[in-house]
Enzyme design. Structure first.
Site, PDB file in Angstrom:
ATOM      1  N   GLU A   1       1.103  -1.121  -0.095  1.00 36.11           N
ATOM      2  CA  GLU A   1      -0.023   0.026   0.141  1.00 36.11           C
ATOM      3  C   GLU A   1       0.876   1.443   0.026  1.00 36.11           C
ATOM      4  OE1 GLU A   1      -2.658   0.477   3.308  1.00 36.11           O
ATOM      5  OE2 GLU A   1      -3.797   2.077   2.263  1.00 36.11           O
TER       6      GLU A   1
ATOM      7  N   GLU B   1     -11.746  -2.833   3.855  1.00 37.66           N
ATOM      8  CA  GLU B   1     -12.256  -3.117   5.189  1.00 37.66           C
ATOM      9  C   GLU B   1     -13.649  -2.394   5.036  1.00 37.66           C
ATOM     10  OE1 GLU B   1      -9.578  -1.227   7.795  1.00 37.66           O
ATOM     11  OE2 GLU B   1      -8.343  -3.317   7.987  1.00 37.66           O
TER      12      GLU B   1
ATOM     13  N   CYS C   1      -6.616   0.893   2.740  1.00 34.80           N
ATOM     14  CA  CYS C   1      -7.664   1.862   2.874  1.00 34.80           C
ATOM     15  C   CYS C   1      -7.632   2.727   1.720  1.00 34.80           C
ATOM     16  CB  CYS C   1      -7.568   2.691   4.129  1.00 34.80           C
ATOM     17  SG  CYS C   1      -7.842   1.779   5.463  1.00 34.80           S
TER      18      CYS C   1
HETATM   19  O1  AHR Z   1      -2.019  -1.249   6.746  1.00 28.05           O
HETATM   20  C1  AHR Z   1      -2.624  -0.057   7.176  1.00 28.05           C
HETATM   21  C2  AHR Z   1      -4.188  -0.027   7.085  1.00 28.05           C
HETATM   22  O2  AHR Z   1      -4.635  -0.959   7.893  1.00 28.05           O
HETATM   23  C3  AHR Z   1      -4.483  -0.477   5.645  1.00 28.05           C
HETATM   24  O3  AHR Z   1      -4.661   0.593   4.935  1.00 28.05           O
HETATM   25  C4  AHR Z   1      -6.069  -0.944   6.210  1.00 28.05           C
HETATM   26  O4  AHR Z   1      -6.567  -1.679   5.439  1.00 28.05           O
HETATM   27  C5  AHR Z   1      -5.879  -1.314   7.464  1.00 28.05           C
HETATM   28  O5  AHR Z   1      -6.893  -0.562   8.482  1.00 28.05           O
END
Ligand code: AHR
Length: 656
Positions: A47, A376, A241
């Site tokens: 990410e 999520e 996210c």
């Molecule tokens: O890994 C960081 C965050 O943790 C991610 O973006 C999310 O999916 C989770 O809440």
């Protein structure tokens, strides 16, 4: 003594010392080979958080290369002389560019400087490709230099080249800068040397030529190598996210991340503002590392790609209002994004999206097999949104395996609601997330032993041990991850994927920790958690073997001496992973039940991860502070003895 209690900071002794407690007999059944371990079992979660993409893995060195940062088109740049931002540039999705003109006085200068995100890291002998798009009203000479603003020497620049712009039409120019020295925080500066003229500049970029596999729009080599060395089976991207967006307009839009890099529109990055205590107002997504590059990198590191796409719900943490989300009758464009992505990855070169892939240099399909929809998400709105995706993907691409979400929690109401919903929808895998404290990891050794075998498979899609008050990388957290992972491995019939998260963090730019790999502008280090992941990846095995202690799985239960263990087989090799979370060294006896009475097992070697520095990790200064060590293991027969140090993790290798 209860081993599910927090293990305390006692000195661990890696070398064999006095023994205590009775011998733990680990019974390993070689008569029956168990479930296959999926090649996707251990992998990577990527990410763009902590400056993981721009400023991290993506090797672009200049910030705001397209002059599109919305609050200040010159953010990241220092302009001097006469510099004007204009908005009728050659790339319609990135329309801004700069015009440099005569400063109006013989003793004044026009130009620009850029320090990247945290300074430009350059290496002695390193070559850096400086490129830009330009046009001018007449032949204009530019002087381009690498410089050290803090220099006390006669001159700040330590590398300087000239290039002429002589085209009235937008044209790409490039030159190579050879750095004679290593510097952590250099800058790039350019001077317009011609008077009575103007030059327009757009997409001003600087890349090391030595990227991973040499791609021009490439990845930072040390960071990509740290991924390849994990031997990952699955590569999840682009989050997290970031997939969802604080609002739908700023969700990760894969279609904006493909095609020529110059025309990929800038997106904001929610990690710019999510935490004001770690605030980075210059954090955007250039999309230079986009879906083509993600697929290409997956292929090059040998991992199956696993893209995660928006289900039409903006981040539910950040939006209570239904109007923030796409309603069910507004979902079709989101579903089309999913269908088009499959075509982009797998379609023939003469299809619309497959053609785009081919035009980017990859006519062969990428062979996408998995697709996640939603990150999520929770409540009924999620299955309601997911359903039409499942129906349309199944109808058009029945071979694609769909990954659904169980929400942000490892258990509880949201989780308990979503798992049955995912089962009803026929999701192939369910993504579980757990950033949890020591106690949770110690208590979860049996987590998957009693999962329903008939439903979807498990994707442990984001996890890391977060000790309360100790949310930083340290050995003890990594040890508990190793212990917990024996339970993933033992249940490989249902757990098909697992990815630690987050992956990357810049030491000057992080928002979230712990993370797997850390770096500054020049160097990186692999955490102890990385080494745990690497040991699981390297000694993945092909099938599970049944390993028990007094007839029970070894999962850190109260009568199990603080041990967690699992075993796998690969050809004639047997890998047994044991974590000892207790404060005592343990005596182990590996007892093999073989097919034939005359079969004998030979011990080969052991790889130990052991340290008494429970709250330390590796660092830029000491990248090998805590690393695994390998040594020969002796013994033959059906019962082989070994010790395991207190608070340590070992992989024992045997030969059949
Ligand atoms: O890994 C960081 C965050 O943790 C991610 O973006 C999310 O999916 C989770 O809440």
């Amino acid at each position: 003594m209860t081993f599910k209690k927090l293990i305390s900071a006692a000195a661990a002794v890696c070398a064999a010392a006095s023994l205590s407690g009775q011998t733990a007999q680990l019974d390993i059944d070689l008569k029956k080979v168990g479930a296959p371990i999926q090649e996707t079992m251990y992998g990577i979660f990527f990410e763009d958080i902590n400056f993981a993409a721009d400023g991290g893995l993506y090797a672009e060195m200049l910030m705001n290369r397209s002059f599109e940062y919305p609050n200040d088109r010159l953010q990241g740049w220092r302009a001097f002389g006469k510099v004007e931002v204009r908005s009728d540039g050659p790339f319609e999705r990135n329309p801004h560019y700069v015009r440099l003109s005569d400063p109006g006085h013989a003793h004044k200068h026009t130009g620009l400087a850029n320090n990247g995100w945290f300074g430009l890291g350059v290496k002695e002998g390193g070559q850096y490709r400086f490129s830009f798009w330009a046009r001018s009203d007449k032949k204009v000479s530019l002087r381009v230099e690498l410089f050290d603003q803090a220099s006390m020497g006669e001159q700040q620049q330590f590398c300087s080249e000239k290039i002429s712009v002589d085209s009235r039409e937008w044209t790409r120019y490039q030159l190579i800068l050879n750095s004679p020295l290593t510097m952590q925080k250099a800058g790039l500066r350019l001077f317009m040397e011609t008077r009575d003229a103007y030059v327009d500049l757009e997409h001003v970029s600087l890349f090391p030529t030595d990227t991973y596999n040499g791609h021009e729009n490439g990845m930072r080599k040390d960071l990509a190598e740290a991924l390849a060395d994990l031997k990952p089976g699955i590569f999840r991207f682009p989050g997290g996210c970031i997939v969802e967006g604080t609002d739908l307009a700023t969700r990760y839009n894969w279609k904006n991340s493909v095609g020529p890099v110059e025309n990929r529109p800038l997106n904001e990055n929610r990690w710019e503002y999510t935490f004001t205590h770690r605030f980075f107002p210059d954090y955007y997504q250039s999309y230079g590392l986009g879906f083509f590059e993600f697929f290409q990198l997956s292929e090059e590191i040998g991992a199956e790609p696993l893209p995660i796409l928006s289900v039409g719900l903006a981040c539910q943490f950040q939006n209570n209002d239904e109007s923030a989300h796409a309603s069910l009758d507004e979902l079709q464009p989101f579903i089309d994004d999913a269908l088009d992505l499959i075509e982009f990855a797998n379609g023939p070169a003469d299809s619309q999206w497959g053609g785009l892939r081919a035009s980017m240099g990859h006519p062969e399909p990428f062979g996408l097999k998995y697709l996640g929809i939603g990150n999520e998400q929770w409540d009924q709105t999620y299955p309601d949104h997911l359903r039409p995706f499942v129906e349309q993907i199944r109808a058009k691409y029945p071979e694609i395996k769909i990954v659904g979400s169980s929400g942000p929690d490892s258990e509880g109401a949201k989780f308990d609601y979503l798992w049955p919903e995912m089962r009803k929808l026929g999701a192939d895998l369910v993504d579980e997330h757990f950033y949890r404290p020591y106690e949770w990891f110690l208590a979860q050794g049996n987590r998957y032993d009693n999962y329903d075998r008939k439903g979807p498979k498990v994707f442990a899609g984001e996890y890391a041990c977060h000790a309360r008050g100790k949310k930083y990388n340290h050995y003890k957290a990594a040890l508990l991850e190793a212990a917990f992972m024996t339970g993933l491995e033992r249940n490989a019939d249902i757990v098909h994927m697992a990815t630690y998260a987050p992956l990357f963090a810049h030491v000057e730019g992080w928002q979230w920790r712990p993370d797997l790999i850390w770096y500054d502008n020049l160097n990186s280090f692999r955490t102890v958690s990385w080494h745990v992941q690497q040991l699981y990846g390297q000694y993945r095995g092909s099938n599970v073997l049944t390993l028990t202690m007094e007839g029970k799985p070894v999962a850190g239960n109260d009568d199990q001496q603080g041990l967690f263990a699992s075993a796998v087989v690969e050809g004639n090799l047997i890998y047994v992973k044991v974590a000892n979370v207790s404060e005592e060294e343990r005596q182990l006896s590996f007892n093999f039940t073989t097919k034939s009475k005359k079969d004998s097992i030979k011990a080969v070697k052991r790889i130990d991860l052991c340290s008494d520095k429970l709250y330390e990790d590796n660092s830029l200064e000491a990248p090998e502070n805590i690393v695994p060590t390998e040594k020969a293991l002796s013994g033959t027969g059906k019962a082989i003895n070994a010790t395991i140090a207190a608070q340590s993790f070992s992989v024992f290798v045997f030969e059949k």
